[in-house]
Write an enzyme that holds these catalytic residues in place. Structure first.
Site, short mmCIF file in Angstrom:
data_model
loop_
_atom_site.label_atom_id
_atom_site.label_comp_id
_atom_site.label_asym_id
_atom_site.label_seq_id
_atom_site.Cartn_x
_atom_site.Cartn_y
_atom_site.Cartn_z
CG HIS A 255 29.24 -15.03 100.84
ND1 HIS A 255 28.66 -14.94 102.13
CD2 HIS A 255 30.56 -14.85 100.81
CE1 HIS A 255 29.78 -14.44 103.27
NE2 HIS A 255 30.98 -14.49 102.21
CE1 TYR A 259 33.47 -11.45 103.96
CE2 TYR A 259 32.61 -12.94 102.38
CZ TYR A 259 32.89 -12.62 103.51
OH TYR A 259 32.89 -13.55 104.64
CG HIS A 406 24.84 -12.52 110.46
ND1 HIS A 406 26.29 -12.42 111.10
CD2 HIS A 406 24.78 -12.50 109.34
CE1 HIS A 406 26.93 -12.51 110.04
NE2 HIS A 406 26.30 -12.64 108.84
CG PHE A 407 21.53 -8.98 107.56
CD1 PHE A 407 20.89 -7.91 107.51
CD2 PHE A 407 20.92 -10.05 107.18
CE1 PHE A 407 19.65 -7.85 107.05
CE2 PHE A 407 19.44 -10.07 107.04
CZ PHE A 407 18.59 -8.79 106.66
CG HIS A 408 20.33 -5.18 110.94
ND1 HIS A 408 19.49 -5.91 110.53
CD2 HIS A 408 19.68 -3.87 110.38
CE1 HIS A 408 18.41 -5.47 109.78
NE2 HIS A 408 18.55 -4.31 109.62
NE ARG A 469 15.67 -13.24 106.73
CZ ARG A 469 16.65 -13.08 105.83
NH1 ARG A 469 17.51 -14.21 105.82
NH2 ARG A 469 16.98 -12.09 105.12
NE ARG A 470 13.98 -12.51 103.19
CZ ARG A 470 14.72 -13.04 102.33
NH1 ARG A 470 14.74 -14.30 102.24
NH2 ARG A 470 15.46 -12.59 101.82
FE1 HAS Z 1 26.88 -13.03 106.66
C1 HAS Z 1 23.69 -14.31 106.11
C2 HAS Z 1 28.04 -16.30 107.51
C3 HAS Z 1 30.00 -11.79 107.50
C4 HAS Z 1 25.84 -10.13 105.66
N1 HAS Z 1 25.09 -12.40 105.91
C5 HAS Z 1 23.96 -13.14 105.88
C6 HAS Z 1 22.90 -12.21 105.21
C7 HAS Z 1 23.65 -10.85 105.11
C8 HAS Z 1 25.08 -11.08 105.60
C9 HAS Z 1 22.91 -9.63 104.43
O1 HAS Z 1 27.21 -19.17 106.69
C10 HAS Z 1 21.60 -12.37 105.11
C11 HAS Z 1 21.23 -12.64 103.60
C12 HAS Z 1 19.71 -13.20 103.47
O2 HAS Z 1 18.97 -11.92 103.17
O3 HAS Z 1 19.32 -14.35 103.56
N2 HAS Z 1 28.65 -14.06 107.21
C13 HAS Z 1 28.90 -15.22 107.38
C14 HAS Z 1 30.22 -15.51 107.92
C15 HAS Z 1 30.87 -14.21 108.00
C16 HAS Z 1 29.89 -13.49 107.62
C17 HAS Z 1 30.96 -16.75 108.27
N3 HAS Z 1 27.74 -11.46 106.63
C18 HAS Z 1 29.04 -11.10 106.81
C19 HAS Z 1 29.28 -9.96 106.42
C20 HAS Z 1 28.13 -9.18 105.88
C21 HAS Z 1 27.31 -10.28 106.23
C22 HAS Z 1 30.71 -9.12 106.33
C23 HAS Z 1 28.03 -7.72 105.71
C24 HAS Z 1 28.79 -6.88 105.22
N4 HAS Z 1 25.95 -14.96 106.80
C25 HAS Z 1 26.76 -16.09 106.98
C26 HAS Z 1 25.73 -17.37 106.86
C27 HAS Z 1 24.51 -16.72 106.44
C28 HAS Z 1 24.96 -15.05 106.62
C29 HAS Z 1 26.10 -18.59 106.68
C30 HAS Z 1 23.19 -17.33 106.06
C31 HAS Z 1 22.36 -17.67 107.31
C32 HAS Z 1 21.08 -18.19 106.86
O4 HAS Z 1 20.75 -19.19 107.38
O5 HAS Z 1 20.31 -17.62 106.22
C33 HAS Z 1 32.53 -13.86 108.31
O6 HAS Z 1 32.82 -13.27 107.11
C34 HAS Z 1 32.54 -13.09 109.31
C35 HAS Z 1 34.05 -13.03 109.75
C36 HAS Z 1 34.20 -12.05 110.87
C37 HAS Z 1 35.03 -11.98 111.97
C38 HAS Z 1 35.16 -10.90 112.85
C39 HAS Z 1 36.71 -10.35 113.02
C40 HAS Z 1 36.69 -9.34 113.87
C41 HAS Z 1 37.06 -7.95 113.26
C42 HAS Z 1 36.72 -6.68 114.19
C43 HAS Z 1 38.08 -5.97 114.48
C44 HAS Z 1 37.86 -4.95 115.69
C45 HAS Z 1 38.12 -3.70 115.34
C46 HAS Z 1 37.82 -2.70 116.50
C47 HAS Z 1 39.01 -3.12 114.22
C48 HAS Z 1 35.73 -13.37 112.34
C49 HAS Z 1 37.57 -7.80 112.11
C50 HAS Z 1 38.44 -2.70 117.65
C51 HAS Z 1 38.03 -1.80 118.56
C52 HAS Z 1 38.83 -1.31 119.82
C53 HAS Z 1 38.17 -0.35 120.69
C54 HAS Z 1 39.98 -2.18 120.23
CU CU Z 2 27.06 -15.61 103.07
#
Ligand code: HAS
Ligand code: CU
Length: 605
Positions: A255, A259, A406-408, A469-470
């Protein structure tokens, strides 16, 4: 150590005043002019990262066409080899080589200081290259029977899948390389601190140091997993391992590693996005809070990848879920701070109205547009992350195509697209050559956004239908998945179309980089500057810079979150396995965990 030939007073330690110092197009003030020796290492790291991107990208393209049954150029039996190569080259090599380059830029620029020893810097880079080659050999050998080696273990490489020892040795060297890189940056900071004892840690360096502390804590899990279990097992020194234990140790690291990819992207959103929007970062203190929160909360959550592991009790999973929900906070704060900074920039550029300011943003600039679109997609990726994180809803999506969806969006866009967009600014900085083609760069980032919209949306939807998947042939033996809306054929077409657009986008990126690299240095390169924030470091409580305190709290949280689950897993399955009960366990039956719990209570009391 010596001071750079030309310093960058705008970034400094943030104590040089709060006035906006927007970049000027003077010549001779690019990063390469200030730090020629470091620019060479960063260039090497970036080029290594692009090579990995090219290789990983090819495998992605093969995969997307294979599992949608459009074109199958390989036999399905090699699907795991392809998937492993795709995963390892992209999420380990591409991301980490790029981020070590960015971190070196951040530390040297913000401390206005060359690295302490450039030989040491080349050493850790060399170790990372060696590690990558070692790991790549058995992965690629998996394609041929002529070499008796393979590492078809996916980027998650936990037991019972087993790789050739060279794969684990390669990973170890690579991780040691990153540790030394961290040591290099800490060394620079400590030397700077001796000369500037009363100054606040400059924000870019603060971001690097907090990320690296998080990384040191996180990699403990994978180090134990590889050195104590997987490597000896693969060498035949031990016969069995406890699969639940190696999975848990992997996710302890797996996990926070997400980050480790995301925080450099956030760093660019905090430091560069406001600049390219035409403004200044809204709040330096808030940015510090965000990075401290990541340091504290990234690790004690890994079990949210194991909600369906039968050998871990529901209580521990519930704790991981609660911690995960807290971990949303730094990203939500980031969304606020970065968008507020962009709005500030847009209003400086004459933008008005509630939403009208969006039009005043520099949409023709590929660096800005790439990062803004990456942020926009991350908002969606963050939401699917929240869904993953819910223990009960996770049962619906786990191991389905939803998760790659999700992760893409997260690593595949928030991180990868930010890095590519960032490269359009960094490569000129470290080569002294202007970007070969800005219009192609703009098309490239927009194409990535469109391709990913098709692919990730369809993947999420396909996951909800239960498509796994996979899996090389998810249709199994003619099994039909029922689609409530649309058809499976339509989803497959979207995935294949999206994947093809992404490949095209990747080719445009790499060609642009290649031409830039081989171009003669003509024209001017922007100065290496970052505007000072609207609310500067003097507004941030001093305690935020107390890295020892945050490290200690981070470690305590890890101990609290992991001692009992690990004790329970070892108790049931044995330190070296084999076995482990393949049925759900509950906290009512604690076994050795009970003893650990009682000891902990006694110690606390
Ligand atoms: Fe995830 C599975 C939960 C974030 C990557 N995640 C994965 C896997 C990967 C991955 C690679 O709880 C698969 C691993 C595998 O092979 O099995 N993930 C989360 C949660 C977050 C999260 C709660 N993941 C990420 C990030 C990753 C990433 C970041 C890579 C960089 N994820 C999970 C969970 C799994 C999971 C379970 C397991 C699933 C399963 O069953 O296998 C949080 O950190 C997300 C928080 C993000 C937000 C969004 C905030 C919005 C922002 C945008 C601002 C906008 C801007 C642009 C700057 C709340 C910051 C504005 C533009 C304008 C034009 C105005
Ligand atoms: Cu995670």
């Amino acid at each position: 150590m010596s001071t750079p030939t030309k310093t960058n007073d705008e970034l400094g330690s943030g104590t040089t005043g709060e006035t906006a110092a927007l970049s000027s197009a003077e010549t001779g003030n690019a990063y390469i002019d200030q730090f020629p020796a470091e620019a060479a290492v960063i260039r090497a790291a970036f080029y290594s990262s692009f090579i990995a991107l090219a290789i990983g990208g090819i495998f992605g393209f093969i995969q997307t066409l294979h599992r949608t049954d459009i074109v199958q150029v390989v036999d399905s039996s090699t699907y795991y080899t392809i998937l492993t190569a795709h995963g390892v080259f992209l999420v380990i090599s591409f991301t980490i080589f790029f981020l070590v380059g960015v971190f070196t830029w951040a530390v040297t620029t913000s401390l206005e200081r060359e690295v302490e020893s450039i030989r040491f810097t080349w050493t850790w880079y060399g170790l990372m290259v060696l590690g990558t080659i070692f790991a790549a050999v058995p992965i690629l050998a998996g394609f041929t029977d002529a070499i008796d080696m393979s590492a078809d273990v996916l980027f998650t490489f936990y037991a019972p899948l087993q790789a050739h020892p060279l794969f684990y040795i390669g990973l170890t060297l690579f991780v040691i390389g990153t540790w030394l890189a961290g040591a290099d940056w800490f060394r620079s900071w400590l030397a700077w601190k001796r000369e500037n004892p009363d100054e606040r840690i400059p924000l870019p360096t603060f971001m690097v140091l907090t990320t690296m502390i998080m990384w040191y804590i996180a990699t403990l899990g994978v180090a134990v997993s590889i050195l104590v279990f997987l490597l000896p097992w693969s060498l035949g020194l031990i016969e069995t391992v406890n699969p639940t234990l190696t999975r848990t140790l992997f996710w302890f690291f797996g996990h926070p590693v997400v980050y480790f990819w995301l925080m450099p992207a956030y760093m660019m959103w905090y430091l560069l996005l406001p600049k390219f929007s035409g403004g200044r970062l809204f709040s330096d203190p808030l940015a510090r809070v965000v990075f401290v929160l990541f340091l504290l909360l990234s690790t004690p959550v890994g079990i949210h990848h194991q909600y369906l592991d039968p050998g871990i009790s529901e209580g521990f999973k519930f704790i991981a879920m609660t911690n995960t929900m807290f971990l949303l906070l730094p990203s939500l704060l980031t969304a606020f701070t970065v968008v507020a900074s962009m709005e500030h920039g847009a209003r400086q550029r004459g933008g008005t109205g509630y939403f009208g300011w969006l039009k005043a943003l520099p949409w023709k600039d590929p660096v800005f547009t790439g990062m803004a679109l990456a942020g926009l997609m991350f908002a969606a990726g963050g939401f699917s992350g929240m869904i993953n994180a819910g223990m009960n809803i996770n049962y619906l999506v786990h191991n389905s195509l939803w998760v790659p969806g999700h992760f893409h969006l997260t690593v595949g866009t928030a991180v990868a697209l930010t890095f590519m967009a960032g490269a359009y600014w960094f490569i000129p900085q470290v080569t002294g050559k202007p970007l070969a083609s800005k219009p192609i760069a703009l098309v490239q980032v927009v194409l990535w956004f469109i391709g990913m919209t098709f692919m990730s949306n369809a993947m999420h939807r396909a996951g909800l239908l239960g498509i796994p998947r996979r899996t090389a042939e998810p249709w199994y033996n003619g099994f039909e998945f029922e689609a409530a809306i649309g058809t499976v054929g339509e989803l497959n077409a979207q995935i294949a179309l999206g994947g093809t657009l992404l490949t095209l986008s990747l080719v445009l990126f790499l060609v642009n980089m290649l031409i830039t690299a081989f171009n003669r240095p003509t024209g001017t390169v922007e100065a290496n500057t970052i505007p000072t924030p609207l609310s500067g470091p003097s507004d941030a409580p001093k305690v935020l810079d107390n890295l020892k305190l945050w490290t200690a709290i981070g470690l305590v949280l890890v101990i609290l979150a992991y001692t009992l689950p690990l004790a329970s897993i070892i108790d049931r399955g044995g330190l070296f396995g084999p076995g482990g009960d393949a049925f759900p366990v509950t906290t009512a039956d604690l076994g050795m965990t009970q003893t650990v719990l009682e000891t902990l209570i006694m110690v606390v009391a």
